[in-house]
Design an enzyme around this catalytic site. Structure first.
Site, PDB file in Angstrom:
ATOM      1  N   THR A   1     -75.944  44.590 -16.312  1.00 48.44           N
ATOM      2  CA  THR A   1     -74.543  44.956 -16.541  1.00 48.44           C
ATOM      3  C   THR A   1     -73.725  43.737 -16.961  1.00 48.44           C
ATOM      4  O   THR A   1     -74.024  42.621 -16.563  1.00 48.44           O
ATOM      5  CB  THR A   1     -73.890  45.527 -15.248  1.00 48.44           C
ATOM      6  OG1 THR A   1     -74.680  46.596 -14.776  1.00 48.44           O
ATOM      7  CG2 THR A   1     -72.475  45.996 -15.456  1.00 48.44           C
TER       8      THR A   1
ATOM      9  N   ARG B   1     -78.159  60.111 -13.696  1.00 50.52           N
ATOM     10  CA  ARG B   1     -77.583  59.259 -12.642  1.00 50.52           C
ATOM     11  C   ARG B   1     -76.423  58.436 -13.223  1.00 50.52           C
ATOM     12  O   ARG B   1     -76.523  57.860 -14.295  1.00 50.52           O
ATOM     13  CB  ARG B   1     -78.657  58.324 -12.087  1.00 50.52           C
ATOM     14  CG  ARG B   1     -78.155  57.325 -11.033  1.00 50.52           C
ATOM     15  CD  ARG B   1     -77.846  55.967 -11.629  1.00 50.52           C
ATOM     16  NE  ARG B   1     -77.566  54.947 -10.617  1.00 50.52           N
ATOM     17  CZ  ARG B   1     -77.151  53.722 -10.890  1.00 50.52           C
ATOM     18  NH1 ARG B   1     -76.956  53.348 -12.138  1.00 50.52           N
ATOM     19  NH2 ARG B   1     -76.917  52.863  -9.931  1.00 50.52           N
TER      20      ARG B   1
HETATM   21  N1  ASP Z   1     -74.138  48.325 -11.374  1.00 47.05           N
HETATM   22  C1  ASP Z   1     -75.016  48.934 -12.320  1.00 47.05           C
HETATM   23  C2  ASP Z   1     -75.362  50.303 -11.891  1.00 47.05           C
HETATM   24  O1  ASP Z   1     -75.576  50.519 -10.716  1.00 47.05           O
HETATM   25  C3  ASP Z   1     -76.289  48.248 -12.518  1.00 47.05           C
HETATM   26  C4  ASP Z   1     -76.276  46.818 -12.752  1.00 47.05           C
HETATM   27  O2  ASP Z   1     -75.326  46.109 -12.441  1.00 47.05           O
HETATM   28  O3  ASP Z   1     -77.266  46.372 -13.299  1.00 47.05           O
HETATM   29  O4  ASP Z   1     -75.523  51.156 -12.736  1.00 47.05           O
END
Ligand code: ASP
Length: 365
Positions: A217, A245
């Site tokens: 992310t 999801r």
């Molecule tokens: N926070 C993001 C999610 O749960 C994933 C991530 O930060 O890689 O979709």
């Protein structure tokens, strides 16, 4: 002397609006951009745009577009690791401080830059959030073409994950995060038999991705010299997730929150844990009450920890990071673990070269 009613109204407006500490601050002298560790180039791009007078939201979106379009970043946009069906599904949100508006898309397929679609939702609809097929149709209405977002690298990791399901070390989302116990080193002989054409280094990387799906992310927050603020969070979410999801990134108040009177905050890591504490909003509200960004991110981390009864053995497996930028340019980021975890830095650009700065942390040394 204030009568009782005047006193009450004065306190109420402070509680609802600008915090005491910032009530008189209308501007910051120098623009600042911060992001997760993977955003050095994004921060530089956003800063370049701020300096040329661009809007803060356009600046942070242009910054994260670099990461969304990078096939080598396997946690954001094009090249992101897919869901359990081998399909890349993306989440993104944007918040524009000056207009106090926001937009988001979730579980959108086929579009490399979901942050741009989130902005279109904000600008052109009466809604805040579009998901799945509807979000894709909306993007297509604005001329975006549906593309295949999976790269060979991501597909290899997905196939190796499928292979890992045949072992006891498998990671799968049909059980709780707690049950997804740590897996050991790759059973290389097995993998070489299953994928004879793929080299050992790639297989070792893919096994790591399969059994310890990475969180990635990019969250990016900016304040310009007028004190205007915006933020964006964009991701391909948790690898191997169940189709449909939705993580924290597109949830306003969790993966992102900006209040023009106070500051902005965002998160990366296990989205489910962030949603449970509404991290973005928690941090901004903590700053509104006067906490410095450093203490505000620790406050959110403490709430995550509390949800695990502060049990360090269980928390040991959790990766979660929070980022905070106050309206006066003060910033911080924090992660649960300091000593033995990878996300110990975040990216900052306050006018020169982008650099990494250390995160504060709740546990570790
Ligand atoms: N926070 C993001 C999610 O749960 C994933 C991530 O930060 O890689 O979709």
């Amino acid at each position: 002397m204030m009568n009782r009613r005047e006193w009450f109204l004065g306190s109420a407006s402070l509680a609802a609006g600008a915090p005491a500490a910032f009530a008189n601050q209308s501007s910051t002298k120098k623009p600042v951009v911060i992001s997760s560790a993977n955003g050095l180039a994004a921060c530089a791009k956003a800063m370049e745009m701020l300096r040329s007078g661009a809007d803060t939201l356009d600046a942070v979106i242009a910054g994260v577009n670099i990461v969304e379009l990078d096939p080598n970043d396997t946690s954001v946009g094009y090249g992101g690791l897919p869901n359990e069906e081998g399909v890349v599904e993306l989440d993104a949100s944007v918040m524009h401080g000056p207009s106090r508006r926001c937009g988001s898309v979730a579980a959108i397929q086929g579009i490399k830059t979901p942050s741009k679609i989130a902005k279109l939702v904000m600008e052109h609809t009466s809604h805040v959030m579009l998901v799945g097929e509807g979000a894709l149709k909306f993007a297509e209405a604005y001329g975006y073409k549906r593309e295949d977002l999976i790269t060979e690298k991501a597909r290899t990791a997905w196939l190796v994950w499928k292979e890992s399901l045949k072992t006891e070390q498998a990671f799968n989302n049909w059980r709780s995060m707690d049950e997804n116990l740590a897996a050991d080193a790759a059973p290389m002989n097995r993998l070489k038999r299953a994928f004879p054409e793929i080299n050992e280094e790639t297989l070792a990387w893919a096994w790591q991705m399969a059994t310890h799906p990475p969180y990635g992310t990019i969250n990016c927050l900016a304040v310009n010299e007028k004190g205007e603020m915006s933020g964006v969070t964009t991701t391909s979410g948790l690898a191997w997730k169940i189709a449909g999801r939705v993580g924290d990134s597109p949830i306003i108040g969790a993966g992102l929150y900006v209040d023009q009177d106070v500051g902005g905050a965002g998160s990366t890591g296990v989205g489910e844990e962030n949603i449970r504490v509404a991290g973005g909003h928690t941090i901004v509200e903590a700053m509104r009450r006067g906490m410095p960004p450093r203490d505000a991110v620790l406050e959110a981390l403490k709430r995550v920890s509390r949800n695990y009864n502060d049990n360090k053995t269980r928390l040991d497996k959790l990766d979660i990071e929070f980022y905070a930028l106050r309206k006066d340019g003060e910033h911080a980021a924090g992660s649960l673990w300091g000593s033995h975890r990878s996300y110990k830095v975040y990216s900052v650009n306050d006018g020169g070269e982008s650099r990494h700065e250390p995160c504060v942390f709740l546990y570790g040394s």
